[in-house]
Design a protein around this motif. Structure first.
Motif, PDB file in Angstrom:
ATOM      1  N   TYR A  35       0.894  -1.164   0.000  1.00  0.00           N
ATOM      2  CA  TYR A  35       0.000   0.000   0.000  1.00  0.00           C
ATOM      3  C   TYR A  35       0.928   1.208   0.000  1.00  0.00           C
ATOM      4  CZ  TYR A  35      -3.659  -3.208   1.597  1.00  0.00           C
ATOM      5  OH  TYR A  35      -4.551  -4.241   1.715  1.00  0.00           O
ATOM      6  N   ILE A  38       4.108   1.027   2.164  1.00  0.00           N
ATOM      7  CA  ILE A  38       3.970  -0.014   3.192  1.00  0.00           C
ATOM      8  C   ILE A  38       3.937  -1.391   2.536  1.00  0.00           C
ATOM      9  CG2 ILE A  38       2.497  -0.909   5.048  1.00  0.00           C
ATOM     10  CD1 ILE A  38       1.268   1.982   5.138  1.00  0.00           C
ATOM     11  N   ALA A  40       2.672  -4.730   2.877  1.00  0.00           N
ATOM     12  CA  ALA A  40       1.721  -5.476   3.710  1.00  0.00           C
ATOM     13  C   ALA A  40       1.990  -6.980   3.635  1.00  0.00           C
ATOM     14  CB  ALA A  40       0.299  -5.164   3.279  1.00  0.00           C
ATOM     15  N   ALA A  59      -3.198 -12.632  13.543  1.00  0.00           N
ATOM     16  CA  ALA A  59      -3.739 -11.544  14.351  1.00  0.00           C
ATOM     17  C   ALA A  59      -4.187 -10.399  13.453  1.00  0.00           C
ATOM     18  CB  ALA A  59      -2.672 -11.058  15.332  1.00  0.00           C
ATOM     19  N   ASN A  60      -4.827  -9.455  14.045  1.00  0.00           N
ATOM     20  CA  ASN A  60      -5.262  -8.254  13.343  1.00  0.00           C
ATOM     21  C   ASN A  60      -4.058  -7.568  12.694  1.00  0.00           C
ATOM     22  OD1 ASN A  60      -7.214  -6.569  12.538  1.00  0.00           O
ATOM     23  ND2 ASN A  60      -7.777  -5.832  14.575  1.00  0.00           N
ATOM     24  N   GLY A  61      -4.185  -7.246  11.407  1.00  0.00           N
ATOM     25  CA  GLY A  61      -3.108  -6.545  10.730  1.00  0.00           C
ATOM     26  C   GLY A  61      -2.024  -7.448  10.172  1.00  0.00           C
ATOM     27  N   ALA A  62      -2.206  -8.756  10.261  1.00  0.00           N
ATOM     28  CA  ALA A  62      -1.177  -9.687   9.792  1.00  0.00           C
ATOM     29  C   ALA A  62      -1.090  -9.720   8.265  1.00  0.00           C
ATOM     30  CB  ALA A  62      -1.469 -11.090  10.325  1.00  0.00           C
ATOM     31  N   GLY A  63      -2.185  -9.380   7.607  1.00  0.00           N
ATOM     32  CA  GLY A  63      -2.175  -9.391   6.135  1.00  0.00           C
ATOM     33  C   GLY A  63      -3.153 -10.381   5.520  1.00  0.00           C
ATOM     34  N   LYS A  64      -4.080 -10.881   6.320  1.00  0.00           N
ATOM     35  CA  LYS A  64      -5.041 -11.876   5.819  1.00  0.00           C
ATOM     36  C   LYS A  64      -5.952 -11.275   4.751  1.00  0.00           C
ATOM     37  CE  LYS A  64      -6.910 -12.403   9.920  1.00  0.00           C
ATOM     38  NZ  LYS A  64      -6.164 -11.340  10.647  1.00  0.00           N
ATOM     39  N   THR A  65      -6.532 -10.126   5.059  1.00  0.00           N
ATOM     40  CA  THR A  65      -7.432  -9.477   4.105  1.00  0.00           C
ATOM     41  C   THR A  65      -6.680  -9.105   2.833  1.00  0.00           C
ATOM     42  OG1 THR A  65      -8.855  -8.643   5.850  1.00  0.00           O
ATOM     43  CG2 THR A  65      -8.932  -7.468   3.764  1.00  0.00           C
ATOM     44  N   THR A  66      -5.481  -8.589   3.005  1.00  0.00           N
ATOM     45  CA  THR A  66      -4.669  -8.216   1.845  1.00  0.00           C
ATOM     46  C   THR A  66      -4.434  -9.430   0.949  1.00  0.00           C
ATOM     47  OG1 THR A  66      -3.588  -6.539   3.198  1.00  0.00           O
ATOM     48  CG2 THR A  66      -2.495  -7.150   1.153  1.00  0.00           C
ATOM     49  N   GLU A 107     -14.499  -8.946   3.842  1.00  0.00           N
ATOM     50  CA  GLU A 107     -14.541  -8.615   5.265  1.00  0.00           C
ATOM     51  C   GLU A 107     -15.609  -7.550   5.491  1.00  0.00           C
ATOM     52  OE1 GLU A 107     -10.984  -7.977   8.321  1.00  0.00           O
ATOM     53  OE2 GLU A 107     -11.124  -6.355   6.888  1.00  0.00           O
TER      54      GLU A 107
HETATM   55  N1  ADP Z   1      -5.802   0.514   2.456  1.00  0.00           N
HETATM   56  C1  ADP Z   1      -4.672   0.388   3.182  1.00  0.00           C
HETATM   57  N2  ADP Z   1      -3.746   1.367   3.159  1.00  0.00           N
HETATM   58  C2  ADP Z   1      -2.602   1.251   3.855  1.00  0.00           C
HETATM   59  N3  ADP Z   1      -2.299   0.215   4.645  1.00  0.00           N
HETATM   60  C3  ADP Z   1      -3.187  -0.794   4.718  1.00  0.00           C
HETATM   61  C4  ADP Z   1      -4.428  -0.753   3.991  1.00  0.00           C
HETATM   62  N4  ADP Z   1      -5.098  -1.885   4.252  1.00  0.00           N
HETATM   63  C5  ADP Z   1      -4.341  -2.592   5.107  1.00  0.00           C
HETATM   64  N5  ADP Z   1      -3.186  -1.944   5.392  1.00  0.00           N
HETATM   65  C6  ADP Z   1      -2.112  -2.433   6.252  1.00  0.00           C
HETATM   66  O1  ADP Z   1      -1.662  -3.674   5.758  1.00  0.00           O
HETATM   67  C7  ADP Z   1      -1.438  -4.578   6.817  1.00  0.00           C
HETATM   68  C8  ADP Z   1      -2.280  -5.818   6.622  1.00  0.00           C
HETATM   69  O2  ADP Z   1      -3.643  -5.493   6.767  1.00  0.00           O
HETATM   70  P1  ADP Z   1      -4.816  -6.525   6.530  1.00  0.00           P
HETATM   71  O3  ADP Z   1      -4.511  -7.316   5.317  1.00  0.00           O
HETATM   72  O4  ADP Z   1      -6.083  -5.799   6.569  1.00  0.00           O
HETATM   73  O5  ADP Z   1      -4.660  -7.458   7.812  1.00  0.00           O
HETATM   74  P2  ADP Z   1      -5.692  -8.473   8.469  1.00  0.00           P
HETATM   75  O6  ADP Z   1      -6.801  -8.724   7.507  1.00  0.00           O
HETATM   76  O7  ADP Z   1      -4.868  -9.668   8.749  1.00  0.00           O
HETATM   77  O8  ADP Z   1      -6.190  -7.842   9.719  1.00  0.00           O
HETATM   78  C9  ADP Z   1      -1.747  -3.821   8.105  1.00  0.00           C
HETATM   79  O9  ADP Z   1      -0.537  -3.331   8.625  1.00  0.00           O
HETATM   80  C10 ADP Z   1      -2.616  -2.689   7.653  1.00  0.00           C
HETATM   81  O10 ADP Z   1      -2.452  -1.570   8.478  1.00  0.00           O
END
Ligand code: ADP
Ligand code: MG
Lengths: 261, 316
Positions: A35, A38, A40, A59-66, A107
């Protein structure tokens, strides 16, 4: 109930999970996703075999959604490759990937709030000329609550009902690979159990599932295999039961849940 | 008071005039609201799409009809030709506008302010281009192909003229058509889905870029057709878009920006308010433009999201 639901209908290659569990449907090879500046995902690799349920934990922020967004085409990896059914798919946008049978339940559910339950389900079948009545009947049979709320706006449903609608909507797109991002989030335990049971049914009907969860105990109970993500990297992988027994998992993710169950 | 008796006496006639103006505002307002729905962006160059429709239909109708005077069945045919050519020009210009002024910015993830500046730039460009190309036309009034002020019938003591029937009639037809399109067709469902939640719409297999482009085309067609009607009634010029454009924008906000039925209602209300308030004793036609914005401000004070609210817009 399971037997009457045939969601593999209409696919080019209907598959029974037992036969094809050895062939790789999705292969994610060392992808990096950014991103802006960053990073991710820092080189994530995993695979999903046809007919499997694979859990992606962390955990939260690990990168699952990404990770899931990258698989479904909402994001592009800056490095690495994604192969689906033998073809490179990284860089193909989401609206094209759904034609290959990759359906993503995002999500936070994201039902269309100003559309009725019926219209939301129709949206799931948008890629087809006409909606398949059998699919619709199957979804409504699977989620009787949706039938009761048929003319109600998506935004007025409860969290659990919205999750059911989001899953039902994805099923209307005839998935071969179903991506689910934290379907248990914010739901009462009873509803979560119900949804996980339905995921099992969906999988039994031939749909491959990639499940993202923070609720590790429940997800691993369902999954054939699992991967654990930590700050953009896979740190652990194994079969569902192996991971459930792993001390590190128990310490990091299951402490409370095990005590509770 | 003889003046207020006057107002009452003129009421039916003024309502008809208000309906005529309001119909034009509604048609233009729909373009603002449709584009806002899918992009959360005010397309400030939309007034020039309206202007382009005026010129496009002028050129086509003039090319076919010349200076002949139309009567009988030729009148509706001429109107049809004008509406269609105006709509086509408007659609084409709106399509081009989206490609050149917006799509490139969207691709590069530019901030909202960049879109605004791009829109203003495109608006100035189009208006000046039309000035260069067309302002030496024989005259800027539409040639009178037919007698626009011909009285068709009376409601009480109010006269209803041919042009009023044409404008209100075509506006109603187009609005019903749009309502059907948005609520009953696949394209319409795609537009609604993108307006509600674009990333999720993409997950359903909807091509967001194509949907946005088609939304511009639909809005442009409506504005272009309105350009023909307005031009027939009041003449064409490269600056003709400004005032109706700003008022239609006010109408869209009044009805609830992003809300299609809101834009229709907003335009009709504004058309009435303008005429009826201007006709009040001690007011007068020179206050027309002020009235629109006073009405807008007053309604927004009571209902900040407009009369019907932002229905197409993102809810979450
Ligand atoms: N749109 C975005 N812009 C910048 N950073 C992002 C964005 N979405 C997620 N991140 C960052 O990418 C990392 C992974 O996020 P995410 O995939 O949402 O994790 P999870 O789903 O495991 O909670 C986190 O550090 C988050 O802050
Ligand atoms: Mg997440």
């Amino acid at each position: 109930m399971t037997e009457s639901i045939d969601l593999s209908k209409g696919q080019e290659t209907p598959t029974s999970p037992a036969v094809s569990s050895s062939s790789t449907l999705l292969n994610v090879d060392d992808i990096e996703v950014r991103y802006g500046t960053i990073r991710a995902l820092k080189g994530v690799s995993f695979h999903v075999n046809e007919g499997e349920i694979v859990a992606l934990l962390g955990a939260n922020g690990a990168g699952k959604t990404t990770t899931q967004k990258t698989v479904s085409g909402m994001l592009r990896p800056s490095l690495g490759a994604i192969t689906y059914d033998g073809k490179r798919i990284d860089g193909i946008p989401a609206h094209e990937l759904i034609r290959l049978g990759i359906c993503h339940v995002p999500e936070g559910r994201h039902v269309f709030p100003r559309m009725t339950v019926h219209e939301n389900l129709e949206m799931g079948a948008f890629r087809f000329k006409k909606i398949d009545q059998t699919d619709l009947d199957n979804v409504l049979e699977m989620f009787p609550r949706l039938k009761e709320r048929y003319k109600q706006l998506g935004g007025t449903l409860s969290g659990g009902e919205q999750q059911m609608l989001a899953i039902g909507r994805a099923l209307m797109g005839k998935p071969r690979l179903l991506l689910l991002d934290e379907p248990s989030m914010g739901l009462a335990p009873l509803v979560v159990a119900q949804i996980f049971e339905i995921l099992r049914d969906i999988n039994n009907s031939g749909v491959t599932v990639l499940l993202v969860e923070q609720n590790a105990a429940q997800a691993l109970g369902l999954a054939d295999r699992g991967y654990v993500l930590e700050t953009g990297e896979i740190v652990l992988e194994g079969t569902g039961s192996d991971l459930l027994a792993d001390d590190r998992i128990r310490a990091a993710y299951l402490g409370e849940e095990i005590a509770a169950s | 008071m003889s003046q207020s008796e006057n107002w009452v006496q003129q009421l039916p006639q003024n309502i008809i005039i208000g309906l005529e103006q309001g119909s034009v505002y509604s048609l233009i307002a729909l373009g603002y609201t449709l584009v806002y729905g899918v992009l959360q962006l005010i397309n400030f160059a939309h007034s020039e799409v309206f202007m382009a429709g005026g010129f496009g239909s002028y050129l086509v109708v003039n090319g076919i009809v010349g200076h002949r005077h139309m009567t009988g069945v030729m009148v509706p045919l001429t109107v049809l030709c004008g509406v269609l050519s105006g709509a086509l020009t408007g659609a084409a210009i709106a399509w081009l506008l989206e490609k050149v002024a917006y799509k490139t910015l969207r691709r590069s993830g530019a901030p909202k302010l960049a879109f605004l500046i791009s829109a203003i730039g495109a608006s100035l460009f189009l208006s000046n281009l039309a000035g260069k190309l067309f302002n030496r036309l024989p005259n800027n009034a539409f040639p009178t192909y037919f007698d626009i002020n011909h009285q068709l019938f009376k409601i009480g003591n109010a006269k209803v003229t041919l042009i009023e029937v044409i404008i209100v009639g075509s506006a109603v037809v187009m609005m019903i058509f749009l309502d059907r399109l948005v609520n009953r067709t696949k394209l319409g469902r795609g537009i609604r889905a993108v307006a509600e939640d674009a990333p999720t719409a993409a997950l359903m297999g909807i091509d967001i870029d194509k949907t946005i482009s088609r939304t511009f085309v639909i809005g442009g067609a409506l504005a272009g057709a309105a350009g023909f009607m307005f031009g027939t009634a009041f003449g064409v010029s490269n600056l003709m878009g400004f005032t109706p454009g700003v008022k239609a924008f006010a109408a869209a906000v009044l009805g609830g920006i992003g809300n299609i039925r809101g834009a229709m209602i907003g335009g009709l209300i504004l058309g009435q308010a303008e005429v009826l308030i201007a006709a009040l004793p001690f007011v007068g036609a020179q206050w027309n433009d002020v009235i629109s914005f006073v009405v807008l401000v007053l309604i927004l004070l009571v209902r900040p999201t407009g009369i019907l609210g932002e229905r197409l817009g993102r809810a979450a």
